[in-house]
Design a protein around this motif. Structure first.
Motif, PDB file in Angstrom:
ATOM      1  N   ARG A  40       0.852  -1.188   0.000  1.00 41.87           N
ATOM      2  CA  ARG A  40       0.000   0.000   0.000  1.00 41.87           C
ATOM      3  C   ARG A  40       0.893   1.244   0.000  1.00 41.87           C
ATOM      4  NH1 ARG A  40      -3.779   0.259   5.109  1.00 41.87           N
ATOM      5  NH2 ARG A  40      -4.334  -1.850   4.421  1.00 41.87           N
ATOM      6  N   ASP A  41       0.597   2.201  -0.885  1.00 40.76           N
ATOM      7  CA  ASP A  41       1.339   3.469  -0.872  1.00 40.76           C
ATOM      8  C   ASP A  41       1.055   4.186   0.442  1.00 40.76           C
ATOM      9  OD1 ASP A  41       2.274   2.927  -3.387  1.00 40.76           O
ATOM     10  OD2 ASP A  41       0.785   4.173  -4.413  1.00 40.76           O
ATOM     11  N   VAL A  42       2.105   4.591   1.108  1.00 41.65           N
ATOM     12  CA  VAL A  42       1.960   5.275   2.391  1.00 41.65           C
ATOM     13  C   VAL A  42       2.096   6.780   2.202  1.00 41.65           C
ATOM     14  CG1 VAL A  42       3.017   5.544   4.670  1.00 41.65           C
ATOM     15  CG2 VAL A  42       2.732   3.268   3.703  1.00 41.65           C
ATOM     16  N   GLU A  43       3.079   7.171   1.413  1.00 38.00           N
ATOM     17  CA  GLU A  43       3.255   8.555   0.979  1.00 38.00           C
ATOM     18  C   GLU A  43       4.154   8.489  -0.250  1.00 38.00           C
ATOM     19  OE1 GLU A  43       5.487  10.348   4.475  1.00 38.00           O
ATOM     20  OE2 GLU A  43       6.934  10.693   2.873  1.00 38.00           O
ATOM     21  N   PRO A  44       4.313   9.585  -1.006  1.00 43.81           N
ATOM     22  CA  PRO A  44       5.162   9.501  -2.199  1.00 43.81           C
ATOM     23  C   PRO A  44       6.554   8.981  -1.852  1.00 43.81           C
ATOM     24  CG  PRO A  44       3.920  11.546  -2.202  1.00 43.81           C
ATOM     25  CD  PRO A  44       3.653  10.896  -0.877  1.00 43.81           C
TER      26      PRO A  44
END
Ligand SMILES: [Zn+2]
Ligand SMILES: [Zn+2]
Length: 268
Positions: free
Chosen positions: A54-58
């Motif tokens: 899952r993308d957490v932040e860029p």
């Protein structure tokens, strides 16, 4: 077989039969499974579980196992121009995970906060041909030694540009955190495992000798953790589970939390 303890997720060296006990769980920072010591294997995990990314932040992706296994932590893949760092680790690795991470640029180095997250680190290291960086003071707690493990000894390790490991101690003598200067859109992020734990009131963090057994740390250890990270700027702090995040002025939150903790345990 390489046995994996189902309570703490630690993988053990190859043995003909299951180990008699798990020293990580027998330690007073953990606990033995209520139904007695139980083991599984990576092959078995690959059948019953899968990993989600899952993308957490860029520039940062979280990786966790579903359904949850052992302590249920999620690892973090920090993507930098100099290569990717896997911060902390999980017990399950499979072909789908390897493909997904290779599509993000693979893993150049693995660094792990403390023994509860050593999990299947040697399997991860082999899958990505990446060294594992552990603090020397945690060497006695490594259950599966391997030539890929590189022990660092100082108070900090500059792992790659903008990525620094910081030894804090406390929960374990070598408990560490990772400072990512480019995190939080350049405002800095601190990845902490449970060296520094975000609590339910996410404006605060805490510091414990044992989380499951609710054993506190002495004031001296809490002051030392706060002092170790004080030179660094970080707007966000990620501890080792989804949603355990301080989002905004996290460096001030650590200082404020340490002051509160010390004030409470020194009362009376
Ligand atoms: Zn265990
Ligand atoms: Zn722990």
């Amino acid at each position: 077989m390489h046995a994996i303890c189902i309570t703490c997720g630690t993988q053990f060296p190859a043995t003909a039969t299951q180990p008699a006990a798990c020293p990580i769980c027998h330690d007073e920072r953990q606990y033995v499974n209520w139904n007695g010591q139980q083991w599984t294997t990576l092959a078995d995990l690959q059948v019953r579980h899968r990993n989600v990314l899952r993308d957490v932040e860029p520039g940062m992706t979280g990786i966790a196992t579903e359904p949850g296994f052992a302590i249920g932590q999620r690892a973090l893949l920090v993507q930098t121009a100099a290569g990717n760092v896997l911060w902390d680790c999980i017990s399950l690795i499979d072909d789908a995970t390897i493909q997904a991470i290779n599509a993000l640029g693979g893993i150049r180095a693995i660094a792990i906060s403390h023994p509860h997250f050593y999990s299947s680190m040697v399997e991860w290291s082999r899958a990505f041909d990446a060294p594992i960086h552990l603090h020397e003071d945690n060497r006695p707690f490594v259950m599966r030694p391997d030539p890929a493990i590189e022990y660092w000894t100082d108070e900090t390790l500059a792992l790659m540009p903008g990525v620094t490991l910081i030894r804090c101690g406390g929960h374990y003598p070598g408990s560490s955190v990772l400072h990512w200067a480019d995190g939080a859109e350049g405002r800095g992020a601190l990845l902490t495992g449970d060296t520094i734990m975000v609590v339910q009131d996410r404006r605060y963090v805490s510091f414990m000798y044992s989380y499951p057994n609710l054993l506190p740390l002495p004031a001296s250890a809490v002051r030392r953790i706060a002092a170790a990270v004080a030179p660094y700027r970080f707007d966000r702090l990620y501890s080792g589970w989804w949603d355990k995040v301080v989002d905004g002025k996290a460096d001030a939150a650590v200082a404020r939390s340490a002051e509160r903790y010390v004030r409470l345990i020194e009362q009376g």
